[in-house]
Scaffold this active site. Structure first.
Site, PDB file in Angstrom:
ATOM      1  N   HIS A   7       1.162   4.842   6.690  1.00 41.65           N
ATOM      2  CA  HIS A   7       0.900   5.463   5.396  1.00 41.65           C
ATOM      3  C   HIS A   7       1.098   6.972   5.506  1.00 41.65           C
ATOM      4  O   HIS A   7       1.436   7.488   6.571  1.00 41.65           O
ATOM      5  CB  HIS A   7      -0.511   5.117   4.926  1.00 41.65           C
ATOM      6  CG  HIS A   7      -0.732   3.642   4.775  1.00 41.65           C
ATOM      7  ND1 HIS A   7      -1.397   2.887   5.714  1.00 41.65           N
ATOM      8  CD2 HIS A   7      -0.346   2.784   3.802  1.00 41.65           C
ATOM      9  CE1 HIS A   7      -1.418   1.616   5.329  1.00 41.65           C
ATOM     10  NE2 HIS A   7      -0.780   1.528   4.176  1.00 41.65           N
ATOM     11  N   SER A  58       0.807  -1.219   0.000  1.00 39.10           N
ATOM     12  CA  SER A  58       0.000   0.000   0.000  1.00 39.10           C
ATOM     13  C   SER A  58       0.846   1.277   0.000  1.00 39.10           C
ATOM     14  O   SER A  58       0.347   2.346  -0.325  1.00 39.10           O
ATOM     15  CB  SER A  58      -0.967   0.008   1.186  1.00 39.10           C
ATOM     16  OG  SER A  58      -0.271  -0.251   2.389  1.00 39.10           O
ATOM     17  N   ASP A  62      -2.981   5.759  12.194  1.00 36.24           N
ATOM     18  CA  ASP A  62      -2.192   5.195  11.093  1.00 36.24           C
ATOM     19  C   ASP A  62      -0.900   5.993  10.984  1.00 36.24           C
ATOM     20  O   ASP A  62      -0.902   7.131  10.485  1.00 36.24           O
ATOM     21  CB  ASP A  62      -2.991   5.256   9.796  1.00 36.24           C
ATOM     22  CG  ASP A  62      -2.224   4.694   8.593  1.00 36.24           C
ATOM     23  OD1 ASP A  62      -1.019   4.391   8.729  1.00 36.24           O
ATOM     24  OD2 ASP A  62      -2.833   4.574   7.507  1.00 36.24           O
TER      25      ASP A  62
END
Length: 369
Positions: free
Chosen positions: A349, A111, A346
């Protein structure tokens, strides 16, 4: 401003590779510079950034769309990377399309690769907002095509690069086999690979049930040994199947995470347990632990290749950006999760717009300058 003079072994091997590989020339951005140390430098506040707004780029996943999901600050959008001995060219999407006319670019990996793919599409689109695009979202392959220029920019999801097969309901990670994934990569003009984070996952986040190495099934093994075996399989495929006069190959170094504030609190007392609330880059001269054991494995494998890829060494400059993660400002989080950032932020990312735009500025520089 962030200053550091740390030269990693990964950077050194990257410089060595460029010196010996005419297809991967070093950018020469000032007349008096014989080379540019792209990955050593400082973060500089610059009000001309960001190049695009999240509201004008529909491709951005909710997971990365921090402004849409309530991030209150915007200073993290206004930093430009300045290498120590040169200036980076500003990203120009029209130039990218003209120079890549009729060609294909593909990001392959996890990702973080999707993060960079969406950033590149947004950067290009900001320059040609009325250009016709076609988008095909799929699994594992998604593509945006800039029709007028015949340029396709794709993301192929392969978090381990090597293949995973499902046998009798069990996911088998094939450390010695990459043929299933790699069939899709043949004929692509520019390939950019990344891997790393999924190799360490355990429990519910683990992406496989068994590893197949040398014909033997393992329920688990030393994860560094596993990534080295998988990366070596990838490296052999690149050496055997890629013509470097036709295809440019990049490998992006490990993207850092910011789950442990002791890494940036400079010994001060902190009660935080994540990147939540961080709004400015780290100051200082180095980031402790930025170059992980995984990074050393990448270094070793690439060093042994006949046709080493261009190493886009984003680890240290990204480690400085503790402020650039989605944290709780992600569409994937429930209200209950947002209320508990220590457990749900998070910090892996990156927001878009944001840090991956700099990765693509470096990618663009390496491709064309």
């Amino acid at each position: 401003l962030v200053h550091f003079q740390v030269v990693s072994s990964v950077l050194l091997v990257g410089l060595k590779n460029h010196h010996h590989n005419p297809h991967h020339r070093r950018p020469m951005l000032q007349a008096n510079q014989t080379s540019c140390a792209l990955f050593m430098g400082t973060w500089v506040h610059d009000d001309t950034y960001p190049i695009y707004q999240s509201s004008s780029c529909a491709i951005i996943d909710p997971q990365f769309n921090c402004q849409l999901y309530g991030r209150p600050d915007t200073d993290y959008l206004k930093y430009r990377w300045k290498p120590a001995n040169c200036e980076l060219p500003r990203f120009n999407g029209l130039e990218f399309l003209l120079k890549m006319r009729g060609k294909t670019v593909m990001f392959v990996g996890d990702s973080l690769g999707r993060n960079q793919w969406q950033s590149l599409v947004c950067l290009i689109s900001a320059t040609v907002p009325r250009s016709t695009t076609q988008m095909i979202r799929g699994e594992p392959l998604s593509t945006v095509k800039f029709v007028e220029y015949g340029v396709a920019v794709s993301f192929y999801r392969a978090p381990y690069l090597v293949d995973i097969d499902v046998v009798q309901g069990k996911r088998i990670l094939r450390l010695d086999d990459i043929s299933g994934n790699a069939n899709v990569w043949k004929g692509v003009d520019v390939l950019s690979f990344n891997t790393g984070h999924w190799w360490t996952h355990k429990g519910a986040l683990q992406g496989w049930d068994y590893m197949d190495s040398g014909g033997t099934m393992y329920q688990d093994m030393d994860r560094l040994a596993a990534i080295e075996r998988g990366l070596s399989t990838w490296a052999r495929w690149v050496d055997s199947n890629i013509d470097p006069s036709r295809t440019r190959v990049f490998f992006q170094s490990i993207s850092p995470t910011h789950y442990n504030p002791s890494g940036w609190s400079s010994g001060g007392v902190t009660t935080a347990k994540s990147c939540y609330g961080e709004t400015v880059p780290m100051s200082g001269t180095a980031y402790p632990g930025a170059y992980t054991d995984q990074g050393k494995v990448v270094d070793t494998v690439i060093r042994g290749m006949n046709y080493p890829p261009y190493l886009l060494d984003i680890t240290m400059l990204s480690a400085m950006r503790k402020d650039a993660h989605p944290s709780i400002y992600s569409g994937d989080l429930s209200p209950e999760q947002r209320a508990n950032p220590d457990h749900s932020a998070d910090c892996s990312h990156w927001c878009l717009p944001g840090l991956p735009d700099t990765w693509n500025q470096l990618f663009y520089t390496a491709l064309f300058y």
